[in-house]
Design a protein around this motif. Structure first.
Motif, PDB file in Angstrom:
ATOM      1  N   PRO A  43      -3.418 -13.030  -6.711  1.00 47.21           N
ATOM      2  CA  PRO A  43      -3.318 -11.987  -5.679  1.00 47.21           C
ATOM      3  C   PRO A  43      -2.558 -12.445  -4.439  1.00 47.21           C
ATOM      4  CG  PRO A  43      -5.551 -12.863  -5.808  1.00 47.21           C
ATOM      5  CD  PRO A  43      -4.816 -13.381  -7.012  1.00 47.21           C
ATOM      6  N   GLU A  44      -2.636 -13.741  -4.116  1.00 50.90           N
ATOM      7  CA  GLU A  44      -1.903 -14.242  -2.944  1.00 50.90           C
ATOM      8  C   GLU A  44      -0.401 -14.081  -3.134  1.00 50.90           C
ATOM      9  OE1 GLU A  44      -5.794 -16.268  -3.416  1.00 50.90           O
ATOM     10  OE2 GLU A  44      -4.047 -16.050  -4.728  1.00 50.90           O
ATOM     11  N   GLY A 102       8.859  10.036  -4.477  1.00 53.05           N
ATOM     12  CA  GLY A 102       8.998   9.268  -5.713  1.00 53.05           C
ATOM     13  C   GLY A 102       7.819   8.343  -5.884  1.00 53.05           C
ATOM     14  N   PHE A 103       8.012   7.271  -6.674  1.00 52.04           N
ATOM     15  CA  PHE A 103       6.892   6.403  -7.031  1.00 52.04           C
ATOM     16  C   PHE A 103       7.002   4.987  -6.498  1.00 52.04           C
ATOM     17  CE2 PHE A 103       6.196   9.835  -9.922  1.00 52.04           C
ATOM     18  CZ  PHE A 103       4.823   9.873 -10.082  1.00 52.04           C
ATOM     19  N   ILE A 104       8.183   4.539  -6.109  1.00 54.64           N
ATOM     20  CA  ILE A 104       8.319   3.136  -5.717  1.00 54.64           C
ATOM     21  C   ILE A 104       7.425   2.800  -4.527  1.00 54.64           C
ATOM     22  CG2 ILE A 104      10.309   3.527  -4.204  1.00 54.64           C
ATOM     23  CD1 ILE A 104       9.872   0.518  -6.569  1.00 54.64           C
ATOM     24  N   GLU A 105       7.186   3.780  -3.651  1.00 53.42           N
ATOM     25  CA  GLU A 105       6.348   3.516  -2.473  1.00 53.42           C
ATOM     26  C   GLU A 105       4.881   3.338  -2.850  1.00 53.42           C
ATOM     27  OE1 GLU A 105      10.078   5.479  -1.092  1.00 53.42           O
ATOM     28  OE2 GLU A 105       8.582   6.028  -2.610  1.00 53.42           O
ATOM     29  N   ILE A 106       4.349   4.210  -3.709  1.00 55.28           N
ATOM     30  CA  ILE A 106       2.960   4.015  -4.128  1.00 55.28           C
ATOM     31  C   ILE A 106       2.833   2.701  -4.900  1.00 55.28           C
ATOM     32  CG2 ILE A 106       3.320   5.531  -6.124  1.00 55.28           C
ATOM     33  CD1 ILE A 106      -0.030   4.618  -4.441  1.00 55.28           C
ATOM     34  N   ASP A 107       3.866   2.334  -5.642  1.00 62.32           N
ATOM     35  CA  ASP A 107       3.824   1.073  -6.384  1.00 62.32           C
ATOM     36  C   ASP A 107       3.553  -0.095  -5.452  1.00 62.32           C
ATOM     37  OD1 ASP A 107       4.610   2.791  -8.396  1.00 62.32           O
ATOM     38  OD2 ASP A 107       6.524   1.794  -8.793  1.00 62.32           O
ATOM     39  N   VAL A 108       4.359  -0.220  -4.402  1.00 62.82           N
ATOM     40  CA  VAL A 108       4.252  -1.392  -3.534  1.00 62.82           C
ATOM     41  C   VAL A 108       3.028  -1.310  -2.627  1.00 62.82           C
ATOM     42  CG1 VAL A 108       5.744  -0.536  -1.661  1.00 62.82           C
ATOM     43  CG2 VAL A 108       5.590  -2.997  -2.113  1.00 62.82           C
ATOM     44  N   VAL A 109       2.703  -0.115  -2.146  1.00 61.28           N
ATOM     45  CA  VAL A 109       1.525   0.035  -1.289  1.00 61.28           C
ATOM     46  C   VAL A 109       0.251  -0.281  -2.079  1.00 61.28           C
ATOM     47  CG1 VAL A 109       0.093   1.737  -0.068  1.00 61.28           C
ATOM     48  CG2 VAL A 109       2.560   1.632   0.353  1.00 61.28           C
ATOM     49  N   TYR A 110       0.157   0.218  -3.299  1.00 59.44           N
ATOM     50  CA  TYR A 110      -1.027  -0.017  -4.132  1.00 59.44           C
ATOM     51  C   TYR A 110      -1.158  -1.495  -4.482  1.00 59.44           C
ATOM     52  CZ  TYR A 110      -4.345   0.744  -8.011  1.00 59.44           C
ATOM     53  OH  TYR A 110      -5.440   0.727  -8.840  1.00 59.44           O
ATOM     54  N   CYS A 111      -0.063  -2.102  -4.914  1.00 57.42           N
ATOM     55  CA  CYS A 111      -0.120  -3.530  -5.257  1.00 57.42           C
ATOM     56  C   CYS A 111      -0.595  -4.359  -4.069  1.00 57.42           C
ATOM     57  CB  CYS A 111       1.249  -4.015  -5.729  1.00 57.42           C
ATOM     58  SG  CYS A 111       1.735  -3.452  -7.384  1.00 57.42           S
ATOM     59  N   LEU A 112      -0.057  -4.058  -2.890  1.00 57.56           N
ATOM     60  CA  LEU A 112      -0.439  -4.818  -1.705  1.00 57.56           C
ATOM     61  C   LEU A 112      -1.887  -4.555  -1.311  1.00 57.56           C
ATOM     62  CD1 LEU A 112       0.138  -6.683   0.642  1.00 57.56           C
ATOM     63  CD2 LEU A 112       1.254  -4.774   1.839  1.00 57.56           C
ATOM     64  N   SER A 113      -2.273  -3.292  -1.219  1.00 58.66           N
ATOM     65  CA  SER A 113      -3.620  -2.984  -0.737  1.00 58.66           C
ATOM     66  C   SER A 113      -4.693  -3.463  -1.708  1.00 58.66           C
ATOM     67  CB  SER A 113      -3.774  -1.483  -0.478  1.00 58.66           C
ATOM     68  OG  SER A 113      -3.724  -0.741  -1.673  1.00 58.66           O
ATOM     69  N   ARG A 114      -4.420  -3.400  -3.019  1.00 60.46           N
ATOM     70  CA  ARG A 114      -5.424  -3.851  -3.980  1.00 60.46           C
ATOM     71  C   ARG A 114      -5.483  -5.375  -4.050  1.00 60.46           C
ATOM     72  NH1 ARG A 114      -8.067   0.806  -6.072  1.00 60.46           N
ATOM     73  NH2 ARG A 114      -7.148   2.435  -4.756  1.00 60.46           N
ATOM     74  N   ALA A 115      -4.350  -6.043  -3.873  1.00 64.11           N
ATOM     75  CA  ALA A 115      -4.374  -7.509  -3.799  1.00 64.11           C
ATOM     76  C   ALA A 115      -5.137  -7.970  -2.563  1.00 64.11           C
ATOM     77  CB  ALA A 115      -2.953  -8.056  -3.788  1.00 64.11           C
ATOM     78  N   MET A 116      -5.046  -7.203  -1.469  1.00 64.27           N
ATOM     79  CA  MET A 116      -5.777  -7.542  -0.252  1.00 64.27           C
ATOM     80  C   MET A 116      -7.288  -7.476  -0.459  1.00 64.27           C
ATOM     81  SD  MET A 116      -3.359  -5.464   2.459  1.00 64.27           S
ATOM     82  CE  MET A 116      -4.475  -5.634   3.872  1.00 64.27           C
ATOM     83  N   ARG A 117      -7.734  -6.720  -1.432  1.00 67.62           N
ATOM     84  CA  ARG A 117      -9.160  -6.657  -1.739  1.00 67.62           C
ATOM     85  C   ARG A 117      -9.630  -7.903  -2.474  1.00 67.62           C
ATOM     86  NH1 ARG A 117     -10.352  -0.421  -3.838  1.00 67.62           N
ATOM     87  NH2 ARG A 117      -9.233   0.659  -2.159  1.00 67.62           N
ATOM     88  N   SER A 177      -8.084 -11.086  -2.019  1.00 67.43           N
ATOM     89  CA  SER A 177      -7.765 -12.329  -1.314  1.00 67.43           C
ATOM     90  C   SER A 177      -7.575 -12.044   0.174  1.00 67.43           C
ATOM     91  CB  SER A 177      -6.479 -12.946  -1.887  1.00 67.43           C
ATOM     92  OG  SER A 177      -6.056 -14.029  -1.080  1.00 67.43           O
ATOM     93  N   PRO A 178      -8.071 -12.926   1.045  1.00 64.34           N
ATOM     94  CA  PRO A 178      -7.844 -12.765   2.492  1.00 64.34           C
ATOM     95  C   PRO A 178      -6.476 -13.271   2.940  1.00 64.34           C
ATOM     96  CG  PRO A 178      -9.165 -14.712   2.102  1.00 64.34           C
ATOM     97  CD  PRO A 178      -8.951 -14.085   0.750  1.00 64.34           C
ATOM     98  N   HIS A 179      -5.664 -13.721   2.011  1.00 61.77           N
ATOM     99  CA  HIS A 179      -4.352 -14.309   2.303  1.00 61.77           C
ATOM    100  C   HIS A 179      -3.506 -13.346   3.149  1.00 61.77           C
ATOM    101  CE1 HIS A 179      -0.707 -16.630   1.585  1.00 61.77           C
ATOM    102  NE2 HIS A 179      -0.123 -15.584   1.041  1.00 61.77           N
TER     103      HIS A 179
END
Length: 327
Positions: free
Chosen positions: A213-214, A237-252, A254-256
């Motif tokens: 996740p880091e 489109g979808f590229i924005e939800i792709d990157v926002v979701y990946c980032l926000s869920r990885a933040m859950r 890891s505190p990195h």
């Protein structure tokens, strides 16, 4: 980021969905103009349901709900068990429409006979290693991620199959980017991320961890910070939800770089909401496409959840991925 009310955007979205209705319950086109089929469409019907769920306007009456279910079920091929549409691989379309049916607690009418060979672990590995082109991870993830959903929604896989699926993903996660990779391919980072998104919403649905996740956080911050106008915040489109979701869920997981990532999301949300609000809902090509509009709805929903109190609406948006996988 200043507090922003998106009720005006939601009103435009609802009006756009209404304009795509073909005159009966659950009957929707994907587009309302252009040189293409303007009749009933798999993504039109599925995404009308997806959008209405997201914005809190989901059908309540039995007649309307039955209309949606029947229109989507009728488009399934009884011999193959697939749904097909010209813009996506049939596995994607099948996963997408069957996932929309799940919003109504409904199921496909037929088993996915054409995908039966992948319900065996050996068939799954053959798909992932021989039929998915990992030099193009974004479009090819429609197959690699969609297969789980298409088979899950027709009750054709078990825990052993899922363990094999997620173990393969774990073993083929790049320690450099945090996204799924296989072979010698070296695709652009945004392609790896957009492909990774499809696999990660399967992970989320099945409560499986990301391996790195880091690294996902690092990659997403890099992509958002680039602000490549040809890729991000230029249209629905979808590229924005792709990157926002990946980032926000990885933040859950890891505190990195947590506070830095939060700041990046806030800055991105400001820019994204202004872009969506500035589109003419009656003339913009991407707003007119219910599938692309659904992608924008998902991004707004994930941003609202990831940034409590910053993005408000009379009814909080609901991301369909928090109920079941696949968009």
């Amino acid at each position: 980021m200043q507090r922003v009310n998106i009720d005006g955007i939601i009103k435009k979205i609802k009006a756009c969905v209404d304009r795509h209705n073909l005159g009966s319950y659950g009957d929707y086109s994907r587009w309302t103009w252009g040189e293409r089929n303007l009749g009933r469409n798999e993504y039109g019907c599925a995404d009308a349901a997806n959008i209405l769920y997201t914005i809190g306007a989901f059908p309540q009456s039995e007649a309307e709900r039955r209309g949606f279910i029947e229109k989507m079920q009728k488009m399934q091929n009884p011999e193959t068990g697939l749904w097909s549409e010209s813009t996506h691989h049939p596995i994607h379309t099948t996963a997408h429409v069957s996932a929309a049916l799940e919003l109504f607690d409904a199921r496909p009418r037929y088993k996915c006979a054409a995908l039966k060979k992948y319900a065996d672990v050996s068939g799954l590995i053959e798909l992932l290693e021989k039929e998915v082109d990992w030099s193009r991870p974004w479009p090819q993830s429609h197959k690699g991620a969609g297969i789980l959903v298409a088979l899950e929604n027709t009750d054709e896989i078990d825990l052993m199959w899922k363990d094999a699926y997620f173990n393969w993903m774990w073993e083929h996660t790049s320690p450099e980017t945090g996204f799924i990779a296989f072979g010698e391919a070296n695709p652009p980072l945004y392609e790896s991320m957009a492909g990774g998104f499809h696999y990660f919403f399967n992970h989320e649905a099945e409560h499986r961890p990301m391996r790195y996740p880091e690294k996902v956080i690092d990659s997403c911050i890099e992509l958002i910070s680039r602000r490549d106008a040809s890729i991000l915040t230029s249209h629905c489109g979808f590229i924005e939800i792709d990157v926002v979701y990946c980032l926000s869920r990885a933040m859950r997981q890891s505190p990195h770089r947590f506070f830095e990532a939060k700041t990046v999301l806030e800055s991105f949300a400001d820019e994204y909401i202004k872009m969506i609000d500035g589109l003419d809902d009656k003339t913009d090509e991407s707003f007119n496409d219910l599938h692309f509009l659904f992608g924008a709805c998902c991004c707004l929903a994930e941003l609202q959840s990831a940034l409590p109190g910053k993005i408000v609406s009379s009814r909080p948006l609901r991301l369909v991925l928090d109920r079941r996988p696949f968009i």
